[in-house]
Scaffold this motif. Structure first.
Motif, PDB file in Angstrom:
ATOM      1  N   GLU A   1       0.883  -1.091   0.036  1.00 14.47           N
ATOM      2  CA  GLU A   1      -0.136  -0.021   0.070  1.00 14.47           C
ATOM      3  C   GLU A   1       0.877   1.419  -0.037  1.00 14.47           C
ATOM      4  OE1 GLU A   1      -3.341   0.341  -0.392  1.00 14.47           O
ATOM      5  OE2 GLU A   1      -3.358  -1.646  -0.710  1.00 14.47           O
TER       6      GLU A   1
ATOM      7  N   LYS B   1       1.497   2.889  -3.269  1.00 15.83           N
ATOM      8  CA  LYS B   1       0.023   3.520  -3.973  1.00 15.83           C
ATOM      9  C   LYS B   1      -0.126   4.908  -3.612  1.00 15.83           C
ATOM     10  CE  LYS B   1      -1.638  -1.424  -4.232  1.00 15.83           C
ATOM     11  NZ  LYS B   1      -2.941  -2.110  -3.842  1.00 15.83           N
ATOM     12  N   ASN B   2      -1.248   5.490  -4.228  1.00 14.74           N
ATOM     13  CA  ASN B   2      -1.918   6.794  -3.666  1.00 14.74           C
ATOM     14  C   ASN B   2      -0.651   7.828  -4.126  1.00 14.74           C
ATOM     15  OD1 ASN B   2      -4.343   5.846  -3.251  1.00 14.74           O
ATOM     16  ND2 ASN B   2      -3.342   5.122  -1.095  1.00 14.74           N
TER      17      ASN B   2
ATOM     18  N   GLU C   1       6.748  -3.392   5.699  1.00 19.75           N
ATOM     19  CA  GLU C   1       6.141  -2.579   4.334  1.00 19.75           C
ATOM     20  C   GLU C   1       7.346  -1.975   3.571  1.00 19.75           C
ATOM     21  OE1 GLU C   1       2.091  -0.703   3.145  1.00 19.75           O
ATOM     22  OE2 GLU C   1       3.006   0.064   4.769  1.00 19.75           O
TER      23      GLU C   1
END
Length: 267
Positions: A49, A52-53, A153
């Motif tokens: 994640e 992303k964004n 992560e």
């Protein structure tokens, strides 16, 4: 003298390359004989994640399609952030967050003797579930000292990027061609704009003398050694790095900072 020096450089580099390649090949052979065959299985890791964004974009150059991330106001001063290997644009995540409201930020996606070998570095990096990357960024000797700045992560992000087809070969080709670069005159080697070098004083990949030596190739240069930081200095001590960057961009004259060292060029 110039021809002799260039010849010595080529012979020395070639000899070192053969030594490192032979050592790596013996190590990989031993691993193949003593480890489970899954040791060399290549995995493709999912995108986490944290990647992303972001505002992902591409630019088509002559021979390549280059990826970059753009953040910040369009009319802001541009900060073009490049990186070495094995890093990618996400290495500048702390600076992206810090400067995105004031600057247009463009990080682009793009040691030496071992990396010059053919195929062996790719095999070594992608084997054993990419443990080499883990050692580089999380190992006791070379890894990021402030471990909270490099999460599980974040590690997955590195494995995702470098497990993609061809992701390691492109960057490694830079090192493979390093000693084939044409010689240029001393005058043209001098960097004319003002330079600030930030260097982790616990860098296990590069010696501090490299920072001091670099001053001789700059007309106006200052070196700051970041105490307790590894080779990955902008990830290890992001607040201090951001502060130095802000100071560098705002001021024309800098005084020395406590516990830091300033080097003056003779040029």
């Amino acid at each position: 003298m110039g021809i002799a020096a260039n010849l010595f450089r080529v012979v020395y580099a070639t000899w070192r390359q053969y030594i490192y390649t032979a050592g790596a090949l013996l190590t990989l052979t031993w691993k193949w004989l003593t480890k489970d065959k899954d040791y060399f299985t290549e995995y493709t890791y999912p995108e986490p994640e944290c990647l992303k964004n972001w505002n992902h974009k591409f630019v088509q150059l002559k021979d390549i399609r280059m990826h970059y991330v753009e953040e910040g106001p369009e009319d802001g001063d541009v900060l073009l952030m490049v990186h070495g290997f094995p890093e990618f644009w996400y290495s500048w995540r702390f600076q992206l967050e810090h400067f995105k409201h004031t600057h247009r930020y463009l990080p682009i996606k793009r040691y030496v003797y071992f990396f010059q070998s053919q195929l062996i570095p790719e095999i070594a990096m992608r084997s054993n579930k990419m443990k080499m990357l883990e050692a580089m960024f999380r190992g006791k000797q070379a890894g990021i000292r402030n471990s909270q700045n490099f999460t599980d992560e974040d590690m997955l992000a590195w494995k995702h990027v470098f497990s993609q087809p061809g992701a390691t070969t492109g960057p490694l080709n830079y090192y493979r061609d390093l000693f084939n670069a044409p010689s240029i005159s001393r005058k043209l080697q001098i960097v004319q704009p003002k330079v600030l070098i930030l260097w982790g004083d616990e860098d296990n990949f590069l010696d501090k003398k490299g920072a001091e030596f670099s001053v001789q190739y700059c007309r106006n240069c200052r070196v700051e050694f970041i105490r307790g930081a590894s080779h990955w200095v902008q990830q290890d001590q992001p607040e201090l790095v951001n502060a130095y960057m802000e100071q560098f961009m705002k001021e024309d004259i800098y005084g020395t900072v406590d516990n830091q060292k300033e080097f003056k060029s003779n040029l």
